[in-house]
Design a protein around this motif. Structure first.
Motif, PDB file in Angstrom:
ATOM      1  N   GLY A   1       0.797  -1.198   0.000  1.00  0.00           N
ATOM      2  CA  GLY A   1       0.000   0.000   0.000  1.00  0.00           C
ATOM      3  C   GLY A   1       0.837   1.259   0.000  1.00  0.00           C
ATOM      4  N   SER A   2       0.160   2.372   0.130  1.00  0.00           N
ATOM      5  CA  SER A   2       0.810   3.673   0.077  1.00  0.00           C
ATOM      6  C   SER A   2       0.420   4.519   1.274  1.00  0.00           C
ATOM      7  N   LEU A   3       1.298   5.433   1.590  1.00  0.00           N
ATOM      8  CA  LEU A   3       1.062   6.356   2.679  1.00  0.00           C
ATOM      9  C   LEU A   3       1.871   7.611   2.420  1.00  0.00           C
ATOM     10  N   SER A   4       1.315   8.740   2.763  1.00  0.00           N
ATOM     11  CA  SER A   4       2.018  10.004   2.638  1.00  0.00           C
ATOM     12  C   SER A   4       2.138  10.651   4.006  1.00  0.00           C
ATOM     13  N   ILE A   5       3.330  11.055   4.351  1.00  0.00           N
ATOM     14  CA  ILE A   5       3.552  11.746   5.608  1.00  0.00           C
ATOM     15  C   ILE A   5       4.100  13.139   5.312  1.00  0.00           C
TER      16      ILE A   5
END
Length: 120
Positions: free
Chosen positions: A16-20
């Motif tokens: 999956g993906s995540l943006s911080i």
């Protein structure tokens, strides 16, 4: 003083993906570089990605092609877009900002970190 705050961490499935995001505030005259570092259990802190005021970027070999660091020049935040996440990416991610404050002093400020957990 210069404060650095990270946000956006969380739990994500492998692949999956995540943006911080990282935002620096305070008595800042200029920011020369902002970097993302991470600390995983049993491992030393490592550089993940860095972006300079000139726009150059540097990535850890382990994240090349998967992570992208970028800056929102209109709003100042720096983002780390993480794609194709792996369990080995699990760590506390820290943001580091370096530059000069309004007193013409070099600053090197760290945030408190945001937890990124990638489940398998």
């Amino acid at each position: 003083q210069v404060q650095v705050v990270e946000s956006g961490g969380g739990l994500v499935q492998a692949g999956g993906s995540l943006s911080i995001a990282c935002e620096a505030s305070g008595s800042i005259f200029s920011i020369n570089a902002i970097g993302w570092y991470r600390q995983a259990p049993g491992k030393q802190r490592e550089m993940v990605a860095v972006i300079t005021s000139g726009g150059s970027t540097d990535y850890a070999e382990s994240v090349k092609g998967r992570f992208t660091i970028s800056r929102d020049y209109a709003k100042n935040p720096v983002y780390l877009q993480m794609n194709k996440l792996k369990p080995e990416d699990t760590a506390v991610y820290y943001c580091n900002a370096r530059g000069y404050d309004t007193n013409y002093k070099v600053f090197d400020s760290w945030g408190q970190g945001t937890q990124v957990t990638v489940s398998s």
